[in-house]
Design a protein around this motif. Sequence first.
Motif, mmCIF file in Angstrom:
data_model
loop_
_atom_site.group_PDB
_atom_site.id
_atom_site.type_symbol
_atom_site.label_atom_id
_atom_site.label_comp_id
_atom_site.label_asym_id
_atom_site.label_seq_id
_atom_site.Cartn_x
_atom_site.Cartn_y
_atom_site.Cartn_z
ATOM 1 N N PHE A 1 -2.919 -4.611 -11.467
ATOM 2 C CA PHE A 1 -3.927 -3.996 -12.315
ATOM 3 C C PHE A 1 -3.463 -3.981 -13.770
ATOM 4 O O PHE A 1 -4.191 -4.384 -14.671
ATOM 5 N N VAL A 2 -2.220 -3.566 -13.971
ATOM 6 C CA VAL A 2 -1.656 -3.528 -15.321
ATOM 7 C C VAL A 2 -1.633 -4.931 -15.922
ATOM 8 O O VAL A 2 -2.022 -5.155 -17.070
ATOM 9 N N MET A 3 -1.223 -5.920 -15.096
ATOM 10 C CA MET A 3 -1.173 -7.307 -15.556
ATOM 11 C C MET A 3 -2.564 -7.785 -15.997
ATOM 12 O O MET A 3 -2.709 -8.467 -17.009
ATOM 13 N N ILE A 4 -3.581 -7.441 -15.216
ATOM 14 C CA ILE A 4 -4.951 -7.872 -15.540
ATOM 15 C C ILE A 4 -5.348 -7.334 -16.920
ATOM 16 O O ILE A 4 -5.845 -8.073 -17.777
ATOM 17 N N LEU A 5 -5.049 -6.059 -17.103
ATOM 18 C CA LEU A 5 -5.375 -5.455 -18.403
ATOM 19 C C LEU A 5 -4.652 -6.179 -19.534
ATOM 20 O O LEU A 5 -5.261 -6.548 -20.543
ATOM 21 N N SER B 1 12.244 5.591 13.870
ATOM 22 C CA SER B 1 11.723 5.870 12.543
ATOM 23 C C SER B 1 10.502 5.011 12.265
ATOM 24 O O SER B 1 10.406 3.874 12.712
ATOM 25 N N THR B 2 9.553 5.574 11.535
ATOM 26 C CA THR B 2 8.415 4.770 11.099
ATOM 27 C C THR B 2 8.496 4.529 9.594
ATOM 28 O O THR B 2 7.546 4.057 8.987
ATOM 29 N N ALA B 3 9.670 4.835 9.028
ATOM 30 C CA ALA B 3 9.832 4.667 7.574
ATOM 31 C C ALA B 3 9.539 3.248 7.093
ATOM 32 O O ALA B 3 8.913 3.091 6.045
ATOM 33 N N PRO B 4 9.947 2.201 7.825
ATOM 34 C CA PRO B 4 9.632 0.855 7.327
ATOM 35 C C PRO B 4 8.134 0.636 7.114
ATOM 36 O O PRO B 4 7.729 -0.061 6.178
ATOM 37 N N LEU B 5 7.318 1.257 7.967
ATOM 38 C CA LEU B 5 5.863 1.124 7.789
ATOM 39 C C LEU B 5 5.418 1.815 6.508
ATOM 40 O O LEU B 5 4.594 1.290 5.755
ATOM 41 N N VAL B 6 5.970 2.995 6.271
ATOM 42 C CA VAL B 6 5.619 3.732 5.057
ATOM 43 C C VAL B 6 6.060 2.944 3.834
ATOM 44 O O VAL B 6 5.309 2.796 2.868
ATOM 45 N N ILE B 7 7.263 2.396 3.910
ATOM 46 C CA ILE B 7 7.787 1.642 2.773
ATOM 47 C C ILE B 7 6.909 0.432 2.487
ATOM 48 O O ILE B 7 6.592 0.134 1.339
ATOM 49 N N SER B 8 6.448 -0.257 3.551
ATOM 50 C CA SER B 8 5.623 -1.437 3.282
ATOM 51 C C SER B 8 4.273 -1.034 2.688
ATOM 52 O O SER B 8 3.737 -1.743 1.834
ATOM 53 N N SER B 9 3.733 0.111 3.113
ATOM 54 C CA SER B 9 2.486 0.558 2.492
ATOM 55 C C SER B 9 2.719 0.870 1.017
ATOM 56 O O SER B 9 1.912 0.491 0.153
ATOM 57 N N LEU B 10 3.818 1.557 0.727
ATOM 58 C CA LEU B 10 4.120 1.908 -0.659
ATOM 59 C C LEU B 10 4.306 0.664 -1.513
ATOM 60 O O LEU B 10 3.818 0.575 -2.640
ATOM 61 N N LEU B 11 4.978 -0.322 -0.936
ATOM 62 C CA LEU B 11 5.201 -1.581 -1.631
ATOM 63 C C LEU B 11 3.869 -2.230 -1.990
ATOM 64 O O LEU B 11 3.679 -2.746 -3.090
ATOM 65 N N GLY B 12 2.936 -2.197 -1.036
ATOM 66 C CA GLY B 12 1.596 -2.742 -1.255
ATOM 67 C C GLY B 12 0.911 -2.043 -2.410
ATOM 68 O O GLY B 12 0.346 -2.681 -3.301
ATOM 69 N N MET B 13 1.003 -0.701 -2.403
ATOM 70 C CA MET B 13 0.364 0.071 -3.475
ATOM 71 C C MET B 13 0.969 -0.261 -4.827
ATOM 72 O O MET B 13 0.265 -0.442 -5.815
ATOM 73 N N LEU B 14 2.288 -0.346 -4.834
ATOM 74 C CA LEU B 14 3.014 -0.637 -6.074
ATOM 75 C C LEU B 14 2.556 -1.980 -6.655
ATOM 76 O O LEU B 14 2.302 -2.125 -7.853
ATOM 77 N N LEU B 15 2.430 -2.970 -5.757
ATOM 78 C CA LEU B 15 2.020 -4.305 -6.212
ATOM 79 C C LEU B 15 0.602 -4.287 -6.761
ATOM 80 O O LEU B 15 0.302 -4.952 -7.755
ATOM 81 N N CYS B 16 -0.291 -3.525 -6.125
ATOM 82 C CA CYS B 16 -1.671 -3.418 -6.607
ATOM 83 C C CYS B 16 -1.675 -2.851 -8.020
ATOM 84 O O CYS B 16 -2.372 -3.345 -8.909
ATOM 85 N N LEU B 17 -0.869 -1.813 -8.201
ATOM 86 C CA LEU B 17 -0.777 -1.160 -9.502
ATOM 87 C C LEU B 17 -0.289 -2.152 -10.558
ATOM 88 O O LEU B 17 -0.859 -2.279 -11.644
ATOM 89 N N LEU B 18 0.755 -2.888 -10.181
ATOM 90 C CA LEU B 18 1.329 -3.881 -11.080
ATOM 91 C C LEU B 18 0.271 -4.923 -11.456
ATOM 92 O O LEU B 18 0.116 -5.289 -12.628
#
Length: 314
Positions: free
Chosen positions: A243-247, A224-241
């Motif tokens: 961004f919201v914090m900065i605002l 499975s390559t799911a762990p790689l996908v999950i880590s990318s998603l986690l990265g995106m989620l943190l970026c989003l978070l």
Amino acid sequence: MSTISVVVPCYNEAAVLDLFYERITAVAAGMPVDFEFLFIDDGSRDGTLQVIKRLREKDTRVRYVSFSRNFGKESGIFAGLENATGDYVAVMDADLQDPPELLPEMYAALTQEDFDCARTRRVDRKGEPPIRSAFARLFYRLINRISKAEIVDGARDFQLMKRKVVDAVLAMGEYNRFSKGIFGWVGYRTKWMEFENVERAAGETKWNFWSLMLYAIDGIIAFSTAPLVISSLLGMLLCLLAFVMILVIIIRTLVFGDPTSGWPSLVCILLMVSGIQLLCIGILGQYLSKTYLETKRRPLYLIREAELKERSVH
Ligand code: UDP
Ligand code: MG
């Protein structure tokens, strides 16, 4: 007459091999096929090879391959499949946890019904520590969700295959061999047979909790390559978070001024984010290390000695 090759990976099984030979030959005697018993001595240190050689002396259907060191069960199975000459190939543990008495039924499934392989699963985990069972269940639930290969809970390596299935398994030339996944991945028409867990007849298991854990991780990485996908998603989620914090902080500063507080929360955030970063790099590293091993193209096993043919009589 067709031939069944029985592949038996053995690592320190001297205590149980005679018993195994007795049981399997009793079953073989009642079947209308020729047999070949192919023992793979996986670098045993307990006289397993001597026992095999002794069996060979009295029965030329016994053949063996002996490795230069311990390469692991997966390599043992691979060597067995590579060197088996039969029209059908069975894989079976030496410790009698896989009842040889199922063979006739498996053979019937392949010859009378239209199945390509007959595989077995144990329906319970009797005699196993409860924590281990719980983790095993969790592993199967997880891997079936994230992998395309069908990996059945309780599936044993014990099975009987037609030649084409054997060739398919051999064609998968990967170095990191996770058999449970490989057999599931190749597919084919499979008949599942169930039996109740049997404890090993003698000797002891080579697994402990930690080695099973590492094995589970290997399986996930291999199928499975799911762990790689999950880590990318986690990265995106943190970026989003972030961004919201900065605002939030900009607006708060503009509205309420700029009190220099929030040091503890900053430390928490730093710790969490750097932790997640390390985790994701670790996941990436796991895949990279497997890729690294694959690119070396090392042999799966080395043979120290072998006897694979019927010895001609002088
Ligand atoms: N085995 C092997 N090489 C190893 C470890 C195990 O060939 O490095 C063989 C072992 O001799 C046995 C089978 O694999 O025939 C299953 O091993 P074990 O009984 O320890 O595993 P379990 O049944 O507990 O899963
Ligand atoms: Mg066993």
